[in-house]
Scaffold this active site. Structure first.
Site, PDB file in Angstrom:
ATOM      1  N   LYS A 144      11.342   2.449  -1.827  1.00 61.72           N
ATOM      2  CA  LYS A 144      10.799   2.034  -0.160  1.00 61.72           C
ATOM      3  C   LYS A 144       9.321   2.425  -0.180  1.00 61.72           C
ATOM      4  CE  LYS A 144       9.773   3.698   3.969  1.00 61.72           C
ATOM      5  NZ  LYS A 144       9.702   2.982   4.923  1.00 61.72           N
TER       6      LYS A 144
ATOM      7  N   ASP B 284      13.901   0.982   5.387  1.00 63.10           N
ATOM      8  CA  ASP B 284      13.935   2.529   5.694  1.00 63.10           C
ATOM      9  C   ASP B 284      15.076   2.717   6.886  1.00 63.10           C
ATOM     10  OD1 ASP B 284      13.465   1.316   8.029  1.00 63.10           O
ATOM     11  OD2 ASP B 284      11.405   2.453   8.375  1.00 63.10           O
TER      12      ASP B 284
END
Length: 211
Positions: free
Chosen positions: A120, A138
């Site tokens: 991420k 996310d």
DNA sequence: ATCCCGAGGG
DNA sequence: CCCTCTGGAT
């Protein structure tokens, strides 16, 4: 969901957020790396408050090493997981200085080799600091994708794969920001504001009773 | 109780 | 693939 419908959704999301790059407070590679690392399991408000203070003193890995782990914790002690984050950021700073000349590397492999940097964070740095066509999934994007039906998946990896397949590279960088902003301000977790949502008629959420 | 711009490990 | 870590907000 068919392609035409998905295209219309992105057209409207783009209209809602004409300047997507303003979503994050930092685009400097190192500051972005630090800010996103701190953001895990923490509210953006708390993170922004801490980073604003921290970045008065620290803008480079060298400066962070000078501050030290104890000093760093003073800035981020109200953020979740701050012990782990402080330890990782110091360790990452050492690697950046020793192996990357104090610069943030622009490849996924080198980024994910840094302690505390996962897929991420690497995707956000690649997207926002280096202009790469990545989508960092996310919790916001995961929720929006599943709720709306844009790119549903069981986990973040599946959602990322499906998004990258259905979003052309040409506007993938922006799409990342459109999705996050929609999730933060409209398609919020507990009580989505469907009344002020511009894609409600195309969203699959209203046909369900959960999620 | 549940979620927040996750990572690392089992 | 799923869990835990950990502090604050809602």
């Amino acid at each position: 969901m068919n392609k035409l419908k998905r295209t219309e959704i992105f057209t409207r999301l783009r209209h809602d957020n004409p300047h997507p790059a303003t979503e994050l407070e930092y685009t400097n590679p190192y500051q972005l790396l630090v800010a996103v690392t701190l953001s895990a399991q923490a509210t953006d408000v708390g993170v922004n408050k801490a980073t604003r203070a921290l970045f008065q003193k620290v803008r480079t890995p060298q400066a962070l090493l000078k501050l030290g782990e104890t000093g760093l914790k003073e800035y981020i002690k109200t953020i979740g997981l701050f012990n782990t984050k402080a330890r990782n950021l110091i360790a990452a700073a050492r690697i950046l200085v020793r192996e990357h000349n104090g610069e943030v590397p622009a490849t996924r492999e080198a980024l994910e080799a840094l302690p505390g940097v996962g897929r991420k964070t690497a995707n956000v740095v690649l997207n926002t600091a280096f202009g790469q066509p990545t989508i960092a999934v996310d919790t916001h994007i995961f929720r929006v994708s599943n709720r709306t039906g844009i790119a549903p998946g069981k986990n973040v990896n599946e959602v990322e794969r499906r998004l990258e397949r259905c979003v052309p590279e040409a506007f993938r960088q922006d799409a990342h920001h459109w999705l996050i902003l929609h999730g933060r301000y409209t398609c919020v977790a507990r009580t989505p504001r469907c009344g002020s949502c511009t894609i409600e008629d195309l969203c699959e959420y209203r046909h369900k009773t959960e999620l």
